[in-house]
Write a protein that holds these residues in place. Structure first.
Motif, PDB file in Angstrom:
ATOM      1  N   ASP A  55       0.746  -1.341   0.124  1.00 53.82           N
ATOM      2  CA  ASP A  55       0.077  -0.067  -0.185  1.00 53.82           C
ATOM      3  C   ASP A  55       1.116   1.390  -0.026  1.00 53.82           C
ATOM      4  OD1 ASP A  55      -2.107   1.952   0.219  1.00 53.82           O
ATOM      5  OD2 ASP A  55      -2.851   1.000   2.190  1.00 53.82           O
ATOM      6  N   LEU A  56       0.909   1.916  -1.148  1.00 57.93           N
ATOM      7  CA  LEU A  56       1.873   3.018  -1.370  1.00 57.93           C
ATOM      8  C   LEU A  56       1.101   4.337  -0.845  1.00 57.93           C
ATOM      9  CD1 LEU A  56       3.451   1.983  -4.552  1.00 57.93           C
ATOM     10  CD2 LEU A  56       4.714   2.233  -2.469  1.00 57.93           C
ATOM     11  N   LYS A  77       1.026 -10.243   4.485  1.00 57.03           N
ATOM     12  CA  LYS A  77       1.389  -8.957   4.837  1.00 57.03           C
ATOM     13  C   LYS A  77       1.045  -7.848   4.283  1.00 57.03           C
ATOM     14  CE  LYS A  77       5.559  -9.307   2.234  1.00 57.03           C
ATOM     15  NZ  LYS A  77       7.169  -9.090   2.131  1.00 57.03           N
ATOM     16  N   VAL A  78       0.776  -6.842   4.583  1.00 52.89           N
ATOM     17  CA  VAL A  78       0.437  -5.690   4.063  1.00 52.89           C
ATOM     18  C   VAL A  78       1.662  -4.556   4.332  1.00 52.89           C
ATOM     19  CG1 VAL A  78      -1.235  -3.777   3.713  1.00 52.89           C
ATOM     20  CG2 VAL A  78      -1.962  -6.194   4.634  1.00 52.89           C
ATOM     21  N   VAL A  79       2.439  -4.248   3.275  1.00 51.68           N
ATOM     22  CA  VAL A  79       3.699  -3.622   3.601  1.00 51.68           C
ATOM     23  C   VAL A  79       3.004  -1.713   3.406  1.00 51.68           C
ATOM     24  CG1 VAL A  79       5.880  -2.519   2.677  1.00 51.68           C
ATOM     25  CG2 VAL A  79       5.349  -5.052   2.929  1.00 51.68           C
ATOM     26  N   CYS A  80       3.068  -1.122   4.524  1.00 53.10           N
ATOM     27  CA  CYS A  80       2.318  -0.045   4.343  1.00 53.10           C
ATOM     28  C   CYS A  80       3.376   1.398   4.263  1.00 53.10           C
ATOM     29  CB  CYS A  80       1.534   0.288   5.432  1.00 53.10           C
ATOM     30  SG  CYS A  80       0.288  -0.883   5.730  1.00 53.10           S
ATOM     31  N   VAL A  81       3.548   2.040   3.136  1.00 56.18           N
ATOM     32  CA  VAL A  81       4.606   2.997   2.988  1.00 56.18           C
ATOM     33  C   VAL A  81       4.092   4.332   3.174  1.00 56.18           C
ATOM     34  CG1 VAL A  81       6.276   4.021   1.631  1.00 56.18           C
ATOM     35  CG2 VAL A  81       5.952   1.541   1.426  1.00 56.18           C
ATOM     36  N   ASP A  82       4.512   5.277   3.839  1.00 57.26           N
ATOM     37  CA  ASP A  82       3.993   6.889   3.854  1.00 57.26           C
ATOM     38  C   ASP A  82       5.162   7.296   4.576  1.00 57.26           C
ATOM     39  OD1 ASP A  82       0.885   7.749   4.050  1.00 57.26           O
ATOM     40  OD2 ASP A  82       2.461   9.216   4.934  1.00 57.26           O
ATOM     41  N   LEU A  83       5.084   8.741   3.895  1.00 64.73           N
ATOM     42  CA  LEU A  83       6.133   9.920   4.244  1.00 64.73           C
ATOM     43  C   LEU A  83       5.903  10.574   5.706  1.00 64.73           C
ATOM     44  CD1 LEU A  83       8.057  12.010   2.913  1.00 64.73           C
ATOM     45  CD2 LEU A  83       6.072  13.199   2.287  1.00 64.73           C
ATOM     46  N   ILE A  88       2.325   6.893  10.085  1.00 65.83           N
ATOM     47  CA  ILE A  88       2.932   5.686  10.551  1.00 65.83           C
ATOM     48  C   ILE A  88       2.744   5.391  12.115  1.00 65.83           C
ATOM     49  CG2 ILE A  88       4.995   4.533  10.851  1.00 65.83           C
ATOM     50  CD1 ILE A  88       4.143   4.370   7.851  1.00 65.83           C
ATOM     51  N   GLU A  89       2.711   6.648  12.789  1.00 67.91           N
ATOM     52  CA  GLU A  89       2.607   6.152  14.454  1.00 67.91           C
ATOM     53  C   GLU A  89       1.188   5.896  14.455  1.00 67.91           C
ATOM     54  OE1 GLU A  89       4.657   6.132  16.476  1.00 67.91           O
ATOM     55  OE2 GLU A  89       6.196   6.164  14.921  1.00 67.91           O
ATOM     56  N   LYS A  90       0.167   6.636  13.859  1.00 61.94           N
ATOM     57  CA  LYS A  90      -1.241   6.385  14.044  1.00 61.94           C
ATOM     58  C   LYS A  90      -1.440   5.033  13.331  1.00 61.94           C
ATOM     59  CE  LYS A  90      -3.161  10.790  14.816  1.00 61.94           C
ATOM     60  NZ  LYS A  90      -3.848  10.479  16.318  1.00 61.94           N
ATOM     61  N   LEU A  91      -0.890   4.569  12.169  1.00 63.01           N
ATOM     62  CA  LEU A  91      -0.955   3.218  11.655  1.00 63.01           C
ATOM     63  C   LEU A  91      -0.746   2.397  12.698  1.00 63.01           C
ATOM     64  CD1 LEU A  91      -1.669   1.446   9.246  1.00 63.01           C
ATOM     65  CD2 LEU A  91       0.879   1.868   8.597  1.00 63.01           C
ATOM     66  N   LYS A  92       0.454   2.348  13.404  1.00 66.47           N
ATOM     67  CA  LYS A  92       0.949   1.211  14.499  1.00 66.47           C
ATOM     68  C   LYS A  92      -0.053   1.310  15.367  1.00 66.47           C
ATOM     69  CE  LYS A  92       5.897   1.853  13.697  1.00 66.47           C
ATOM     70  NZ  LYS A  92       7.039   2.748  14.376  1.00 66.47           N
ATOM     71  N   SER A  93      -0.699   2.268  15.893  1.00 61.90           N
ATOM     72  CA  SER A  93      -1.706   2.356  16.832  1.00 61.90           C
ATOM     73  C   SER A  93      -3.021   1.727  16.298  1.00 61.90           C
ATOM     74  CB  SER A  93      -1.924   3.736  17.423  1.00 61.90           C
ATOM     75  OG  SER A  93      -2.780   3.744  18.104  1.00 61.90           O
ATOM     76  N   TYR A  94      -3.496   1.897  15.446  1.00 60.97           N
ATOM     77  CA  TYR A  94      -4.744   1.423  14.852  1.00 60.97           C
ATOM     78  C   TYR A  94      -4.775   0.121  14.479  1.00 60.97           C
ATOM     79  CZ  TYR A  94      -7.039   5.948  14.215  1.00 60.97           C
ATOM     80  OH  TYR A  94      -7.457   7.230  14.260  1.00 60.97           O
ATOM     81  N   ILE A 107       6.335   1.184   7.121  1.00 63.25           N
ATOM     82  CA  ILE A 107       7.577   2.037   6.650  1.00 63.25           C
ATOM     83  C   ILE A 107       7.385   3.345   6.353  1.00 63.25           C
ATOM     84  CG2 ILE A 107       9.289   1.825   4.673  1.00 63.25           C
ATOM     85  CD1 ILE A 107       8.594  -1.178   4.249  1.00 63.25           C
ATOM     86  N   LEU A 108       8.233   4.178   7.093  1.00 64.00           N
ATOM     87  CA  LEU A 108       8.389   5.421   7.033  1.00 64.00           C
ATOM     88  C   LEU A 108       9.214   5.811   5.775  1.00 64.00           C
ATOM     89  CD1 LEU A 108       7.789   8.207   8.174  1.00 64.00           C
ATOM     90  CD2 LEU A 108       9.688   8.108   9.644  1.00 64.00           C
ATOM     91  N   SER A 109       8.715   6.412   4.702  1.00 59.07           N
ATOM     92  CA  SER A 109       9.556   6.558   3.716  1.00 59.07           C
ATOM     93  C   SER A 109       8.655   7.303   2.637  1.00 59.07           C
ATOM     94  CB  SER A 109      10.204   5.241   2.638  1.00 59.07           C
ATOM     95  OG  SER A 109      10.577   5.844   1.419  1.00 59.07           O
ATOM     96  N   ASP A 110       9.215   8.209   1.616  1.00 61.81           N
ATOM     97  CA  ASP A 110       8.528   8.779   0.655  1.00 61.81           C
ATOM     98  C   ASP A 110       8.351   7.802  -0.525  1.00 61.81           C
ATOM     99  OD1 ASP A 110      10.776   8.971  -0.693  1.00 61.81           O
ATOM    100  OD2 ASP A 110      10.650  10.928  -1.209  1.00 61.81           O
ATOM    101  N   ILE A 111       7.624   7.717  -1.146  1.00 63.79           N
ATOM    102  CA  ILE A 111       7.252   6.591  -2.146  1.00 63.79           C
ATOM    103  C   ILE A 111       8.428   6.477  -3.294  1.00 63.79           C
ATOM    104  CG2 ILE A 111       5.725   5.977  -4.283  1.00 63.79           C
ATOM    105  CD1 ILE A 111       3.321   7.015  -2.803  1.00 63.79           C
ATOM    106  N   GLU A 112       8.951   7.615  -3.634  1.00 61.08           N
ATOM    107  CA  GLU A 112      10.066   7.741  -4.605  1.00 61.08           C
ATOM    108  C   GLU A 112      11.214   6.840  -4.191  1.00 61.08           C
ATOM    109  OE1 GLU A 112      12.224  11.717  -6.118  1.00 61.08           O
ATOM    110  OE2 GLU A 112       9.890  11.832  -5.771  1.00 61.08           O
ATOM    111  N   HIS A 113      11.658   6.891  -2.801  1.00 56.97           N
ATOM    112  CA  HIS A 113      12.670   6.487  -2.273  1.00 56.97           C
ATOM    113  C   HIS A 113      12.522   4.829  -1.644  1.00 56.97           C
ATOM    114  CE1 HIS A 113      13.970  10.801  -2.358  1.00 56.97           C
ATOM    115  NE2 HIS A 113      15.007  10.130  -3.053  1.00 56.97           N
ATOM    116  N   PHE A 114      11.163   4.414  -1.767  1.00 56.47           N
ATOM    117  CA  PHE A 114      10.971   2.983  -1.312  1.00 56.47           C
ATOM    118  C   PHE A 114      11.115   2.304  -2.539  1.00 56.47           C
ATOM    119  CE2 PHE A 114       8.004  -0.325  -1.240  1.00 56.47           C
ATOM    120  CZ  PHE A 114       8.249  -0.932  -0.116  1.00 56.47           C
ATOM    121  N   SER A 115      11.977   1.228  -2.359  1.00 50.75           N
ATOM    122  CA  SER A 115      12.284   0.435  -3.480  1.00 50.75           C
ATOM    123  C   SER A 115      11.539  -0.749  -3.554  1.00 50.75           C
ATOM    124  CB  SER A 115      13.755  -0.096  -3.354  1.00 50.75           C
ATOM    125  OG  SER A 115      14.233  -1.007  -4.599  1.00 50.75           O
ATOM    126  N   ILE A 116      10.744  -0.992  -4.683  1.00 52.53           N
ATOM    127  CA  ILE A 116       9.783  -2.047  -4.987  1.00 52.53           C
ATOM    128  C   ILE A 116      10.611  -3.265  -5.466  1.00 52.53           C
ATOM    129  CG2 ILE A 116       7.676  -2.934  -5.845  1.00 52.53           C
ATOM    130  CD1 ILE A 116       6.671   0.195  -6.047  1.00 52.53           C
TER     131      ILE A 116
END
Length: 234
Positions: A55-56, A77-83, A88-94, A107-116
């Motif tokens: 999920d980008l 697994k659901v890999v969750c990428v956000d800048l 990300i903190e609220k995602l972990k909590s939810y 995963i805390l990263s902008d989409i651009e620098h996240f390697s698929i």
């Protein structure tokens, strides 16, 4: 401040405020429920024993929490990428709150620098996020990575804005839209078809949207075309 930095500052302000004032799945904001198109696509894979999903631009989990709930009886697994750190903190909590923490990989990263990684995912989802990579060239490169990263028989779901206009409500003055990538609808569709040539297109829908937002305390009318593109790698 350059244009890209300025856009990201504005987007951070907007999303931080939204995540703070609106609770996931509570009525009253766009966090109220997941995107039906995404859930319908995930349901097509409900008999698959193990499923790997990316999920980008996952945000606080509007789509990824329900996705994780749907794979809960199985394995995956659901890999969750956000800048944004706030997302990300609220995602972990939810993910703890909804009992899906073992399935969520934040995963805390902008989409651009996240390697698929090639051949890594059964489904890749990008909802209102790819228009926030830094350029049309980067978008093209990311779509190419998404193609390579999807396993045979897998699918992608992209929801992306095009033809974006922002205008002050007060005097109809046009503003520079706070989106890094703003292509014409025709060019965006051509790009998607070109990058996923040979795939089976399940959905290609264009819907015109218009709503009022707030930019620096001023009401702004935002209009765009919203493209929904769902395709399977046969």
């Amino acid at each position: 401040m350059d244009r890209i930095t300025n856009i990201r500052v504005e987007e951070k302000k907007y999303h931080d405020q939204c995540y703070e004032s609106s609770k996931l799945f509570e009525p009253g904001s766009w966090l109220h429920k997941p995107v039906t198109t995404v859930i319908n696509l995930i349901n097509q894979y409900k008999d698959q024993e193990y499923i790997s999903i990316l999920d980008l631009g996952a945000g606080v989990g509007r789509n990824s929490i329900p996705i994780a709930e749907s794979i809960k009886p199985r394995n995956g697994k659901v890999v969750c990428v956000d800048l944004l750190e706030s997302a990300i903190e609220k995602l972990k909590s939810y993910s703890q709150e909804f009992g899906v923490e073992p399935y969520i990989v934040p995963i805390l990263s902008d989409i651009e620098h996240f390697s698929i990684e090639p051949n890594e995912y059964d489904i890749i989802v990008a909802v209102s996020s790819l228009e926030h990579v830094s350029s049309a060239q980067v978008l093209e490169q990311k779509l190419c990575e998404m193609n390579a990263g999807t396993r045979t028989g897998g699918a992608i779901c992209i929801i992306i804005a095009s033809n974006i206009l922002e205008m002050l409500v007060e005097n109809k003055q046009e503003l520079d839209p706070m989106f890094e990538v703003n292509l014409s609808t025709e060019r965006m569709i051509d790009l998607l078809k070109q990058q996923f040539a040979g795939w089976e297109i399940e959905q290609l829908i264009v819907k015109s949207l218009a709503f009022e937002i707030n930019r620096n305390g001023q009401p702004v009318k935002l209009t765009s075309d919203c493209i929904t593109f769902v395709a399977k790698k046969s």
